[in-house]
Structure formats: C-alpha cells, structure tokens
Design a protein around this motif. Structure first.
Motif, PDB file in Angstrom:
ATOM      1  N   SER A   2       0.805  -1.207   0.000  1.00 38.20           N
ATOM      2  CA  SER A   2       0.000   0.000   0.000  1.00 38.20           C
ATOM      3  C   SER A   2       0.843   1.264   0.000  1.00 38.20           C
ATOM      4  O   SER A   2       0.373   2.303  -0.428  1.00 38.20           O
ATOM      5  CB  SER A   2      -0.925  -0.009   1.209  1.00 38.20           C
ATOM      6  N   GLY A   3       2.085   1.194   0.489  1.00 37.93           N
ATOM      7  CA  GLY A   3       2.934   2.372   0.517  1.00 37.93           C
ATOM      8  C   GLY A   3       3.436   2.722  -0.859  1.00 37.93           C
ATOM      9  O   GLY A   3       3.289   1.976  -1.803  1.00 37.93           O
ATOM     10  N   LYS A   4       4.085   3.887  -0.947  1.00 40.71           N
ATOM     11  CA  LYS A   4       4.599   4.331  -2.239  1.00 40.71           C
ATOM     12  C   LYS A   4       6.027   3.866  -2.477  1.00 40.71           C
ATOM     13  O   LYS A   4       6.560   4.058  -3.543  1.00 40.71           O
ATOM     14  CB  LYS A   4       4.530   5.851  -2.315  1.00 40.71           C
ATOM     15  N   LYS A   5       6.650   3.256  -1.470  1.00 37.76           N
ATOM     16  CA  LYS A   5       8.030   2.827  -1.610  1.00 37.76           C
ATOM     17  C   LYS A   5       8.137   1.710  -2.646  1.00 37.76           C
ATOM     18  O   LYS A   5       7.356   0.760  -2.647  1.00 37.76           O
ATOM     19  CB  LYS A   5       8.564   2.362  -0.265  1.00 37.76           C
ATOM     20  N   THR A   6       9.106   1.831  -3.515  1.00 37.53           N
ATOM     21  CA  THR A   6       9.337   0.830  -4.553  1.00 37.53           C
ATOM     22  C   THR A   6       9.991  -0.407  -3.945  1.00 37.53           C
ATOM     23  O   THR A   6      10.846  -0.307  -3.076  1.00 37.53           O
ATOM     24  CB  THR A   6      10.247   1.411  -5.655  1.00 37.53           C
ATOM     25  N   THR A   7       9.601  -1.572  -4.447  1.00 35.96           N
ATOM     26  CA  THR A   7      10.203  -2.834  -4.028  1.00 35.96           C
ATOM     27  C   THR A   7      10.962  -3.428  -5.205  1.00 35.96           C
ATOM     28  O   THR A   7      10.392  -3.593  -6.280  1.00 35.96           O
ATOM     29  CB  THR A   7       9.130  -3.831  -3.556  1.00 35.96           C
ATOM     30  N   TRP A   8      12.234  -3.704  -4.986  1.00 35.44           N
ATOM     31  CA  TRP A   8      13.032  -4.420  -5.973  1.00 35.44           C
ATOM     32  C   TRP A   8      12.953  -5.906  -5.637  1.00 35.44           C
ATOM     33  O   TRP A   8      13.233  -6.314  -4.506  1.00 35.44           O
ATOM     34  CB  TRP A   8      14.489  -3.990  -5.932  1.00 35.44           C
ATOM     35  N   VAL A   9      12.564  -6.708  -6.603  1.00 37.71           N
ATOM     36  CA  VAL A   9      12.494  -8.154  -6.425  1.00 37.71           C
ATOM     37  C   VAL A   9      13.699  -8.747  -7.159  1.00 37.71           C
ATOM     38  O   VAL A   9      13.781  -8.700  -8.383  1.00 37.71           O
ATOM     39  CB  VAL A   9      11.170  -8.732  -6.966  1.00 37.71           C
ATOM     40  N   ILE A  10      14.624  -9.276  -6.374  1.00 38.35           N
ATOM     41  CA  ILE A  10      15.864  -9.854  -6.896  1.00 38.35           C
ATOM     42  C   ILE A  10      15.596 -11.331  -7.168  1.00 38.35           C
ATOM     43  O   ILE A  10      15.369 -12.110  -6.239  1.00 38.35           O
ATOM     44  CB  ILE A  10      17.014  -9.671  -5.882  1.00 38.35           C
ATOM     45  N   LEU A  11      15.592 -11.707  -8.439  1.00 34.97           N
ATOM     46  CA  LEU A  11      15.274 -13.078  -8.835  1.00 34.97           C
ATOM     47  C   LEU A  11      16.559 -13.888  -8.990  1.00 34.97           C
ATOM     48  O   LEU A  11      17.284 -13.738  -9.972  1.00 34.97           O
ATOM     49  CB  LEU A  11      14.480 -13.081 -10.133  1.00 34.97           C
ATOM     50  N   TYR A  92      22.524 -14.531  -9.707  1.00 32.47           N
ATOM     51  CA  TYR A  92      22.824 -14.163  -8.314  1.00 32.47           C
ATOM     52  C   TYR A  92      23.341 -15.383  -7.560  1.00 32.47           C
ATOM     53  O   TYR A  92      22.965 -15.640  -6.435  1.00 32.47           O
ATOM     54  CB  TYR A  92      21.603 -13.532  -7.624  1.00 32.47           C
ATOM     55  N   ARG A  93      24.252 -16.102  -8.206  1.00 35.69           N
ATOM     56  CA  ARG A  93      24.792 -17.340  -7.648  1.00 35.69           C
ATOM     57  C   ARG A  93      25.701 -17.105  -6.454  1.00 35.69           C
ATOM     58  O   ARG A  93      25.912 -17.998  -5.646  1.00 35.69           O
ATOM     59  CB  ARG A  93      25.545 -18.133  -8.710  1.00 35.69           C
ATOM     60  N   SER A  94      26.251 -15.891  -6.329  1.00 35.34           N
ATOM     61  CA  SER A  94      27.195 -15.631  -5.248  1.00 35.34           C
ATOM     62  C   SER A  94      26.657 -14.580  -4.284  1.00 35.34           C
ATOM     63  O   SER A  94      25.837 -13.735  -4.649  1.00 35.34           O
ATOM     64  CB  SER A  94      28.542 -15.156  -5.811  1.00 35.34           C
ATOM     65  N   GLN A  95      27.161 -14.659  -3.074  1.00 35.67           N
ATOM     66  CA  GLN A  95      26.774 -13.677  -2.067  1.00 35.67           C
ATOM     67  C   GLN A  95      27.177 -12.272  -2.515  1.00 35.67           C
ATOM     68  O   GLN A  95      26.446 -11.318  -2.298  1.00 35.67           O
ATOM     69  CB  GLN A  95      27.400 -14.012  -0.714  1.00 35.67           C
ATOM     70  N   VAL A  96      28.318 -12.141  -3.179  1.00 40.20           N
ATOM     71  CA  VAL A  96      28.771 -10.837  -3.661  1.00 40.20           C
ATOM     72  C   VAL A  96      27.759 -10.240  -4.633  1.00 40.20           C
ATOM     73  O   VAL A  96      27.428  -9.047  -4.555  1.00 40.20           O
ATOM     74  CB  VAL A  96      30.177 -10.950  -4.311  1.00 40.20           C
ATOM     75  N   GLN A  97      27.237 -11.050  -5.554  1.00 41.23           N
ATOM     76  CA  GLN A  97      26.249 -10.551  -6.512  1.00 41.23           C
ATOM     77  C   GLN A  97      24.957 -10.149  -5.803  1.00 41.23           C
ATOM     78  O   GLN A  97      24.362  -9.127  -6.120  1.00 41.23           O
ATOM     79  CB  GLN A  97      25.943 -11.612  -7.570  1.00 41.23           C
ATOM     80  N   ARG A  98      24.528 -10.956  -4.852  1.00 36.62           N
ATOM     81  CA  ARG A  98      23.302 -10.638  -4.108  1.00 36.62           C
ATOM     82  C   ARG A  98      23.491  -9.369  -3.284  1.00 36.62           C
ATOM     83  O   ARG A  98      22.609  -8.504  -3.243  1.00 36.62           O
ATOM     84  CB  ARG A  98      22.884 -11.823  -3.235  1.00 36.62           C
ATOM     85  N   GLU A  99      24.637  -9.240  -2.625  1.00 38.30           N
ATOM     86  CA  GLU A  99      24.912  -8.044  -1.830  1.00 38.30           C
ATOM     87  C   GLU A  99      24.945  -6.790  -2.701  1.00 38.30           C
ATOM     88  O   GLU A  99      24.504  -5.725  -2.266  1.00 38.30           O
ATOM     89  CB  GLU A  99      26.217  -8.200  -1.060  1.00 38.30           C
ATOM     90  N   ALA A 100      25.459  -6.899  -3.920  1.00 39.97           N
ATOM     91  CA  ALA A 100      25.493  -5.747  -4.829  1.00 39.97           C
ATOM     92  C   ALA A 100      24.074  -5.281  -5.150  1.00 39.97           C
ATOM     93  O   ALA A 100      23.796  -4.075  -5.163  1.00 39.97           O
ATOM     94  CB  ALA A 100      26.247  -6.098  -6.109  1.00 39.97           C
ATOM     95  N   ALA A 101      23.182  -6.216  -5.403  1.00 43.44           N
ATOM     96  CA  ALA A 101      21.789  -5.859  -5.704  1.00 43.44           C
ATOM     97  C   ALA A 101      21.114  -5.241  -4.485  1.00 43.44           C
ATOM     98  O   ALA A 101      20.407  -4.227  -4.597  1.00 43.44           O
ATOM     99  CB  ALA A 101      21.014  -7.082  -6.182  1.00 43.44           C
ATOM    100  N   ILE A 102      21.338  -5.828  -3.327  1.00 46.74           N
ATOM    101  CA  ILE A 102      20.746  -5.309  -2.093  1.00 46.74           C
ATOM    102  C   ILE A 102      21.266  -3.908  -1.797  1.00 46.74           C
ATOM    103  O   ILE A 102      20.497  -3.002  -1.468  1.00 46.74           O
ATOM    104  CB  ILE A 102      21.023  -6.278  -0.924  1.00 46.74           C
ATOM    105  N   HIS A 103      22.563  -3.723  -1.952  1.00 43.39           N
ATOM    106  CA  HIS A 103      23.154  -2.399  -1.722  1.00 43.39           C
ATOM    107  C   HIS A 103      22.575  -1.370  -2.698  1.00 43.39           C
ATOM    108  O   HIS A 103      22.251  -0.248  -2.307  1.00 43.39           O
ATOM    109  CB  HIS A 103      24.681  -2.455  -1.852  1.00 43.39           C
TER     110      HIS A 103
END
Length: 183
Positions: A2-11, A92-103
């Motif tokens: 319901s909020g206006k904040k955008t959600t990034w869905v990392i697949l 997103y096989r590695s933690q580094v790749q996932r952390e980059a997206a999250i950051h």
C-alpha cells in the motif's frame, strides 16, 4: 504494498529455473491489480549494448550490464514510476552478486525482496535445450546450468523459495500474496 516505496524483487536461480517466466507473470498480475511494475533484464540490456559478435559473456560485460540495470532501477525508484521492479537475467549465484543488488536497492531508497527460483534439474536442462535459439543469451545451455550449479553459494540473506517445476500458477499466487502484503 500500500505504501509508495518501490520494491526491488531480486530473482536468483539457476539458468532455466523459471525466473523470467515468474517475472512476466508477476508483472501481468501486478498490472491487473493496479500496480505499476517493470522487469529489468540483464540479458536484454546486454543484447542492446553489445549486439551480436560484441557479446562475450565475460564477467566484466555482465557487471557493466548489471550497473546499467541498477542505474535504471534507481531512476525508476527515484521518479516513482514503478512500485515493483523485478531484476532478471542474473543468477545471483554468489553472495557478492546478491549483496550488490541489495546495496543498490538500499542506496536507491527501495525495499528489496530476494526470491530463489528453483526447479528440478531435468526440467531446467530441458528448458535450456528447447529455448536456446529463442533466448537473447546464447550461452544458456545445460552445460552452463551444471557449471553455475557447481559454483552456487548458499543464500544467507532473507529470501523466499519459489518452485517452478510444475504448478507455476500456484507459485505465482504465493509470490503475489507475499509481495502484496508488504508494508
């Protein structure tokens, strides 16, 4: 949602697991529910930036394409034109790749959700063999699937697992319920 904040869905998921199928279904479902949604796909970006013989599938080229994806996602977040942004085309096989997206999501002021898309090995390999000529990433093969699987790092970040072997509609409904419940 319901909020206006955008959600990034990392697949996250192995090649052929069903990430793009899930992304397309989620966008269609979001639009029917009155939400604005977009898919930003590394493979499409690479095909546009490095067409034909310019594609080398190197880590450097992948990272350049992901930087463009993250910049575009940050722009869409900043102007508020998409409530849901699905990041597709990278395993997103590695933690580094996932952390980059999250950051990147956090730096853009977006929420993030990590989804691990899985399916049976034989299903993914059959999909890859069948889709090889249709997909913009020409390196998607059963051999690539096995190589990425051998390098897969366990996901430590909070995430949801979505099974895309059989009942894709049920997977979509569970994902939509999870995403639409975000505050």
């Amino acid at each position: 949602m319901s909020g206006k904040k955008t959600t990034w869905v990392i697949l996250a998921g192995l090649p052929g697991a069903g990430k793009s199928t899930l992304a397309r279904a989620l966008v269609a479902h979001a639009k029917k529910a009155g939400f604005s949604a977009a898919i930003l796909d590394k493979d499409q970006v690479r095909a546009a930036l490095f067409p034909g013989a310019l594609t080398d599938y190197s880590r450097e080229q992948d990272d350049l394409c992901m930087a463009a994806v993250y910049d575009a996602a940050a722009y869409l977040t900043r102007i508020g034109s998409a409530q849901i942004i699905l990041l597709d085309g990278r395993t997103y096989r590695s933690q580094v790749q996932r952390e980059a997206a999250i950051h990147a999501a956090e730096a853009a002021g977006a929420r993030w959700r990590l989804v691990h898309v899985v399916c049976a090995d034989e299903v993914a390999e059959a999909r890859l063999a069948q889709q090889q000529s249709e997909h913009p990433a020409r390196n998607r093969t059963p051999e690539l699937y096995r190589a990425v699987k051998a390098q897969w790092e366990p996901i430590a970040e909070p995430h949801r697992v979505v099974e895309m072997t059989a009942d894709k509609e049920e997977a979509l409904l569970r994902m939509w319920q999870w995403l639409s419940a975000l505050e």
